[in-house]
Design an enzyme around this catalytic site. Structure first.
Site, PDB file in Angstrom:
ATOM      1  N   THR A  71       0.836  -1.192   0.000  1.00 39.58           N
ATOM      2  CA  THR A  71       0.000   0.000   0.000  1.00 39.58           C
ATOM      3  C   THR A  71       0.869   1.240   0.000  1.00 39.58           C
ATOM      4  O   THR A  71       2.100   1.153  -0.017  1.00 39.58           O
ATOM      5  CB  THR A  71      -0.950  -0.045   1.225  1.00 39.58           C
ATOM      6  N   ASN A  72       0.242   2.394  -0.028  1.00 35.51           N
ATOM      7  CA  ASN A  72       0.938   3.670   0.011  1.00 35.51           C
ATOM      8  C   ASN A  72       0.612   4.379   1.310  1.00 35.51           C
ATOM      9  O   ASN A  72      -0.448   4.140   1.889  1.00 35.51           O
ATOM     10  CB  ASN A  72       0.445   4.568  -1.128  1.00 35.51           C
ATOM     11  N   ALA A  73       1.472   5.289   1.698  1.00 34.69           N
ATOM     12  CA  ALA A  73       1.191   6.116   2.868  1.00 34.69           C
ATOM     13  C   ALA A  73       0.212   7.215   2.450  1.00 34.69           C
ATOM     14  O   ALA A  73       0.527   8.035   1.594  1.00 34.69           O
ATOM     15  CB  ALA A  73       2.483   6.737   3.404  1.00 34.69           C
ATOM     16  N   ALA A  84      -3.646   8.254  -3.395  1.00 32.68           N
ATOM     17  CA  ALA A  84      -2.278   7.766  -3.581  1.00 32.68           C
ATOM     18  C   ALA A  84      -2.398   6.339  -4.112  1.00 32.68           C
ATOM     19  O   ALA A  84      -2.372   5.365  -3.358  1.00 32.68           O
ATOM     20  CB  ALA A  84      -1.528   7.798  -2.257  1.00 32.68           C
ATOM     21  N   VAL A  85      -2.614   6.250  -5.426  1.00 28.04           N
ATOM     22  CA  VAL A  85      -2.826   4.950  -6.064  1.00 28.04           C
ATOM     23  C   VAL A  85      -1.491   4.211  -6.135  1.00 28.04           C
ATOM     24  O   VAL A  85      -0.484   4.799  -6.542  1.00 28.04           O
ATOM     25  CB  VAL A  85      -3.383   5.144  -7.492  1.00 28.04           C
TER      26      VAL A  85
END
Ligand code: CTP
Ligand code: CA
Length: 222
Positions: free
Chosen positions: A33-35, A100-101
């Site tokens: 995942t992204n932050a 934030a893909v």
């Protein structure tokens, strides 16, 4: 009693947005995942709704309440986010990509939990579609707004992103200014130039972004 009525800057507009991170599964219990806290996207959704828009917020996993007047479509992965966005975009006046893909996803998702071994392990990743670029390239696109989170050289990277994705308005910020917190510092980039909005709460910045967006929509309608 003095009543103050705000002009409804986005009355009659359908705004479709993305926010939060995406989560790309590796196996049933793990993923990449992204932050992203989702705070900027949710603040913007709230500001659009308060400005009179019909707001659909396609959101990755975050722990934030749905703002009043906003319809949330909850998704996990970038592919799910793209499907939900493409289903909602017909009839939309504006699309805003705040999410934030994850740029990549695991090439395969294991059906069962992967067991550890003492060896090194390699994960093969495959690129995700660019949701904002896809929406901007539709035959009759809504007015598209992008975000760019950079860690350096904001002006150069943001201008390049605006051109590459062909979006009329791009909101740039340095990740060290905003990530996770309640404040941010952003710069808007459009056809006419560069507009630093200064440092403020995400709520306040969302209002300033909506003001700028509404001006551009009026100019575009002239
Ligand atoms: N975006 C998107 N779909 C993706 C990647 C990005 O819709 N698969 C959108 C984001 O929501 C944001 C904009 O594109 O509005 C820019 O995202 P960003 O990650 O800053 O840019 P990238 O084009 O992915 O480039 P890079 O990560 O290499 O800087
Ligand atoms: Ca990216």
């Amino acid at each position: 009693v003095v009543a103050h009525f705000q002009p409804k800057l986005l009355a009659g507009c359908k705004v479709v947005m993305t926010a939060g991170p995406t989560f790309e599964p590796i196996d049933p219990v793990r993923g990449i995942t992204n932050a992203s806290s989702g705070k900027m996207g949710y603040a913007l959704a709230r500001a659009c709704a308060r400005a009179g828009a019909e707001v659909v917020l396609v959101s990755g996993p975050v722990s934030l309440p749905v703002p009043p007047g906003v319809r949330r479509v909850a998704v996990q992965s970038a592919l799910q986010m793209r499907d939900a966005v493409l289903a909602e975009v017909p009839g939309a006046t504006v699309f805003i990509g705040v999410a934030a893909v994850a740029d990549y996803r695991p090439a395969q998702t294991a059906e069962h939990k992967i067991k550890k071994s003492g060896d090194t392990m390699q994960l093969v990743l495959t690129p995700n579609p660019d949701i904002l670029a896809e929406v901007a390239a539709l035959p009759q696109p809504p007015f598209c707004v992008g975000f760019a989170a950079e860690s350096r050289e904001l002006d150069a990277y943001a201008a390049a992103k605006r051109a590459a994705k062909r979006v009329p308005l791009l909101v740039g910020n340095l990740v060290q200014d905003g990530l996770g917190g309640d404040d941010n510092e952003v710069v808007l980039y459009d056809d006419n130039g560069r507009y630093p909005l200064g440092r403020a709460s995400k709520t306040e910045l969302a209002k300033r972004i909506v003001d700028h967006l509404a001006d551009l929509l009026v100019d575009g309608a002239k």
